[in-house]
Design an enzyme around this catalytic site. Structure first.
Site, PDB file in Angstrom:
ATOM      1  N   HIS A  70      37.429   3.403  -9.692  1.00 17.06           N
ATOM      2  CA  HIS A  70      36.426   4.376 -10.121  1.00 17.06           C
ATOM      3  C   HIS A  70      37.053   5.664 -10.667  1.00 17.06           C
ATOM      4  O   HIS A  70      37.584   6.481  -9.927  1.00 17.06           O
ATOM      5  CB  HIS A  70      35.498   4.690  -8.932  1.00 17.06           C
ATOM      6  CG  HIS A  70      34.406   5.647  -9.263  1.00 17.06           C
ATOM      7  ND1 HIS A  70      34.045   6.680  -8.443  1.00 17.06           N
ATOM      8  CD2 HIS A  70      33.594   5.735 -10.351  1.00 17.06           C
ATOM      9  CE1 HIS A  70      33.060   7.357  -9.005  1.00 17.06           C
ATOM     10  NE2 HIS A  70      32.772   6.810 -10.152  1.00 17.06           N
ATOM     11  N   GLU A 116      25.199   0.977 -14.956  1.00 11.31           N
ATOM     12  CA  GLU A 116      25.190   0.886 -13.479  1.00 11.31           C
ATOM     13  C   GLU A 116      24.015   0.043 -12.986  1.00 11.31           C
ATOM     14  O   GLU A 116      23.128   0.523 -12.277  1.00 11.31           O
ATOM     15  CB  GLU A 116      25.138   2.330 -12.929  1.00 11.31           C
ATOM     16  CG  GLU A 116      25.275   2.483 -11.425  1.00 11.31           C
ATOM     17  CD  GLU A 116      26.690   2.281 -10.898  1.00 11.31           C
ATOM     18  OE1 GLU A 116      27.540   1.750 -11.626  1.00 11.31           O
ATOM     19  OE2 GLU A 116      26.919   2.652  -9.740  1.00 11.31           O
ATOM     20  N   LYS A 163      26.330  -5.991 -14.213  1.00 18.04           N
ATOM     21  CA  LYS A 163      27.707  -6.099 -13.691  1.00 18.04           C
ATOM     22  C   LYS A 163      28.023  -7.552 -13.345  1.00 18.04           C
ATOM     23  O   LYS A 163      29.066  -8.082 -13.704  1.00 18.04           O
ATOM     24  CB  LYS A 163      27.870  -5.270 -12.407  1.00 18.04           C
ATOM     25  CG  LYS A 163      27.501  -3.797 -12.526  1.00 18.04           C
ATOM     26  CD  LYS A 163      28.666  -2.966 -12.955  1.00 18.04           C
ATOM     27  CE  LYS A 163      28.404  -1.485 -12.894  1.00 18.04           C
ATOM     28  NZ  LYS A 163      29.192  -0.715 -13.824  1.00 18.04           N
ATOM     29  N   ASP A 212      32.697  -3.967 -26.458  1.00 20.86           N
ATOM     30  CA  ASP A 212      31.288  -3.626 -26.207  1.00 20.86           C
ATOM     31  C   ASP A 212      30.434  -4.687 -26.881  1.00 20.86           C
ATOM     32  O   ASP A 212      30.977  -5.616 -27.508  1.00 20.86           O
ATOM     33  CB  ASP A 212      30.964  -2.207 -26.731  1.00 20.86           C
ATOM     34  CG  ASP A 212      29.797  -1.561 -25.987  1.00 20.86           C
ATOM     35  OD1 ASP A 212      28.681  -2.126 -26.023  1.00 20.86           O
ATOM     36  OD2 ASP A 212      29.982  -0.508 -25.349  1.00 20.86           O
ATOM     37  N   SER A 217      29.930   3.503  -9.870  1.00 21.52           N
ATOM     38  CA  SER A 217      29.911   4.762  -9.129  1.00 21.52           C
ATOM     39  C   SER A 217      29.420   4.569  -7.708  1.00 21.52           C
ATOM     40  O   SER A 217      29.612   5.438  -6.860  1.00 21.52           O
ATOM     41  CB  SER A 217      28.974   5.759  -9.819  1.00 21.52           C
ATOM     42  OG  SER A 217      29.339   5.942 -11.148  1.00 21.52           O
ATOM     43  N   MET A 231      32.121   6.458 -20.422  1.00 25.18           N
ATOM     44  CA  MET A 231      33.388   6.320 -19.704  1.00 25.18           C
ATOM     45  C   MET A 231      34.404   5.442 -20.433  1.00 25.18           C
ATOM     46  O   MET A 231      35.604   5.741 -20.440  1.00 25.18           O
ATOM     47  CB  MET A 231      33.138   5.734 -18.301  1.00 25.18           C
ATOM     48  CG  MET A 231      32.340   6.624 -17.385  1.00 25.18           C
ATOM     49  SD  MET A 231      33.077   8.245 -17.105  1.00 25.18           S
ATOM     50  CE  MET A 231      34.479   7.838 -16.080  1.00 25.18           C
TER      51      MET A 231
HETATM   52  N1  LIG Z   1      28.947   8.592 -16.822  1.00 26.30           N
HETATM   53  C1  LIG Z   1      29.721   8.993 -15.828  1.00 26.30           C
HETATM   54  O1  LIG Z   1      29.925  10.172 -15.625  1.00 26.30           O
HETATM   55  C2  LIG Z   1      30.408   8.006 -14.935  1.00 26.30           C
HETATM   56  C3  LIG Z   1      31.464   8.447 -14.117  1.00 26.30           C
HETATM   57  C4  LIG Z   1      32.146   7.516 -13.323  1.00 26.30           C
HETATM   58  C5  LIG Z   1      31.738   6.196 -13.331  1.00 26.30           C
HETATM   59  N2  LIG Z   1      30.693   5.807 -14.130  1.00 26.30           N
HETATM   60  C6  LIG Z   1      30.323   4.394 -14.106  1.00 26.30           C
HETATM   61  O2  LIG Z   1      30.852   3.769 -15.257  1.00 26.30           O
HETATM   62  C7  LIG Z   1      29.984   2.723 -15.690  1.00 26.30           C
HETATM   63  C8  LIG Z   1      29.604   2.972 -17.126  1.00 26.30           C
HETATM   64  O3  LIG Z   1      28.925   4.196 -17.206  1.00 26.30           O
HETATM   65  P1  LIG Z   1      28.763   4.978 -18.590  1.00 26.30           P
HETATM   66  O4  LIG Z   1      28.252   6.326 -18.238  1.00 26.30           O
HETATM   67  O5  LIG Z   1      29.993   4.851 -19.416  1.00 26.30           O
HETATM   68  O6  LIG Z   1      27.574   4.128 -19.263  1.00 26.30           O
HETATM   69  P2  LIG Z   1      27.088   4.170 -20.782  1.00 26.30           P
HETATM   70  O7  LIG Z   1      25.654   3.775 -20.751  1.00 26.30           O
HETATM   71  O8  LIG Z   1      27.458   5.446 -21.438  1.00 26.30           O
HETATM   72  O9  LIG Z   1      27.968   3.009 -21.462  1.00 26.30           O
HETATM   73  C9  LIG Z   1      27.858   1.665 -21.105  1.00 26.30           C
HETATM   74  C10 LIG Z   1      28.325   0.826 -22.286  1.00 26.30           C
HETATM   75  O10 LIG Z   1      28.339  -0.536 -21.873  1.00 26.30           O
HETATM   76  C11 LIG Z   1      27.902  -1.324 -22.979  1.00 26.30           C
HETATM   77  N3  LIG Z   1      27.456  -2.628 -22.488  1.00 26.30           N
HETATM   78  C12 LIG Z   1      26.271  -2.992 -21.952  1.00 26.30           C
HETATM   79  N4  LIG Z   1      26.273  -4.303 -21.620  1.00 26.30           N
HETATM   80  C13 LIG Z   1      27.501  -4.779 -21.974  1.00 26.30           C
HETATM   81  C14 LIG Z   1      28.119  -6.049 -21.899  1.00 26.30           C
HETATM   82  N5  LIG Z   1      27.478  -7.102 -21.398  1.00 26.30           N
HETATM   83  N6  LIG Z   1      29.379  -6.181 -22.369  1.00 26.30           N
HETATM   84  C15 LIG Z   1      30.050  -5.123 -22.887  1.00 26.30           C
HETATM   85  N7  LIG Z   1      29.508  -3.886 -22.976  1.00 26.30           N
HETATM   86  C16 LIG Z   1      28.259  -3.719 -22.523  1.00 26.30           C
HETATM   87  C17 LIG Z   1      26.800  -0.486 -23.607  1.00 26.30           C
HETATM   88  O11 LIG Z   1      26.562  -0.893 -24.949  1.00 26.30           O
HETATM   89  C18 LIG Z   1      27.393   0.918 -23.502  1.00 26.30           C
HETATM   90  O12 LIG Z   1      28.161   1.248 -24.654  1.00 26.30           O
HETATM   91  C19 LIG Z   1      28.814   2.722 -14.707  1.00 26.30           C
HETATM   92  O13 LIG Z   1      29.046   1.809 -13.684  1.00 26.30           O
HETATM   93  C20 LIG Z   1      28.834   4.140 -14.149  1.00 26.30           C
HETATM   94  O14 LIG Z   1      28.271   4.240 -12.867  1.00 26.30           O
HETATM   95  C21 LIG Z   1      30.042   6.669 -14.948  1.00 26.30           C
END
Ligand SMILES: NC(=O)c1ccc[n+]([C@@H]2O[C@H](COP(=O)([O-])OP(=O)(O)OC[C@H]3O[C@@H](n4cnc5c(N)ncnc54)[C@H](O)[C@@H]3O)[C@@H](O)[C@H]2O)c1
Length: 291
Positions: free
Chosen positions: A148, A100, A105, A33, A127, A14
């Protein structure tokens, strides 16, 4: 409140696209990141999306190729990739997009509370998790809320603006204004597991997970039939691979814990996640992905 500068924390599935959306709305954005490799992947995603958007305008003869190339550099020039918090001091609005998991978080929100100015709004792209619980990790729960985006963030217009127990009316209004400034459509939601979009989508998709397992139908066959029927834009198992199986599983488990067995958790998905096969981002999930 006007957002002069924003930040996105987490450059995964995202985060890269969220930074792209903000930069395309003319707002400078810091993309952070934990590892440079993930920052670069997020920046590559932002570039690919911008090239796609402006490329379509070239095809329609609304831009020349030179204008599109310059536009891509302009948008990317507004995104500053980093692995530290040095540039967060003058940020007005942060979107957190880390995995998530409540403990991750909360730890990130504690850090954001320390590194940003007191007026900054701290928003989570969660989410399904509780905004109030995330906000407790800060000294400014009135300036914390859910923001979101839906996948893929560059295309989906909806943003759920979720108020926690202590979110102030000004914060919710500022977030809704910011969503519109970056050309999205905000809807205000109360805090409940899955909010609006994921609660509806998961209620329907849970039945697909259930039927697949109970009837032992092949995932490929079910995906093919559902996409051919035009009931869905693509097969739900393939889509889950794109979204990230860890994210989809955490949301499904959270909804099941919250609402009971009208929500279903796919055991095949659980096995894949336990084996580290998270879908497209790791190269394998329900399908093999040539990364
Ligand atoms: N994937 C989806 O379709 C989707 C859709 C809407 C919302 N979300 C929400 O968005 C959020 C992220 O999901 P995602 O799918 O992008 O996850 P992801 O696993 O693809 O990416 C998460 C990123 O966060 C980084 N990270 C971890 N700890 C960290 C920290 N302390 N500081 C900075 N970066 C850090 C990781 O290295 C990774 O690159 C979640 O809460 C998820 O529920 C996801």
């Amino acid at each position: 409140m006007f957002v002069f500068k924003a930040a996105v924390v987490g450059a995964g599935t995202m985060g890269g696209e969220i930074a792209q959306v903000i930069a395309s709305g003319d707002v400078p954005v810091v993309l952070k990141d934990v590892d440079r490799k993930f920052v670069d992947q997020g920046l590559d995603k932002a570039r690919e999306v911008t090239q796609g958007q402006l490329g379509r305008l070239v095809k329609k003869e609304k831009l020349t190729q030179e204008q599109a190339d310059a536009g891509v550099e302009e948008v990317l020039g507004r995104i500053h990739g980093t692995t530290d918090y040095d540039d967060f001091g003058d940020v007005d609005f942060v979107v957190e997009a880390v995995p998530e998991r409540m403990e991750i978080k909360r730890s990130v929100f504690g850090e954001l509370d320390a590194v940003t100015s007191g007026h900054a709004i701290l928003a989570s792209n969660t989410s399904s998790l509780s905004i109030s619980e995330i906000a407790e990790a800060t000294t400014r729960p009135d300036r914390v809320l859910g923001f979101h985006f839906f996948y893929p963030a560059s295309m989906m217009r909806l943003i759920e603006v979720i108020e926690g127990a202590d979110t102030s009316a000004d914060t919710a209004q500022a977030a809704a204004n910011f969503a519109q400034a970056i050309r999205k459509m905000p809807i205000r939601c109360a805090e409940c597991p899955g909010f609006v979009g994921n609660r509806i989508a998961n209620a329907a998709i849970a039945e697909v997970w259930r039927v697949q397992e109970e009837e032992d139908i092949s995932v490929e066959e079910l995906d093919k039939k559902l996409s051919e029927s035009k009931a869905l834009p693509m097969g739900p198992f393939f889509l889950a691979d794109l979204l990230g199986l860890d994210t989809v599983l955490h949301v499904a488990e959270h909804l099941r814990e919250s609402y009971g067995d009208r929500f279903y958790v796919s055991s095949k998905m659980k096995e894949l996640v336990e084996a580290g096969n998270l879908g497209q981002k790791t190269g394998k999930g329900f399908y093999e992905h040539g990364n």
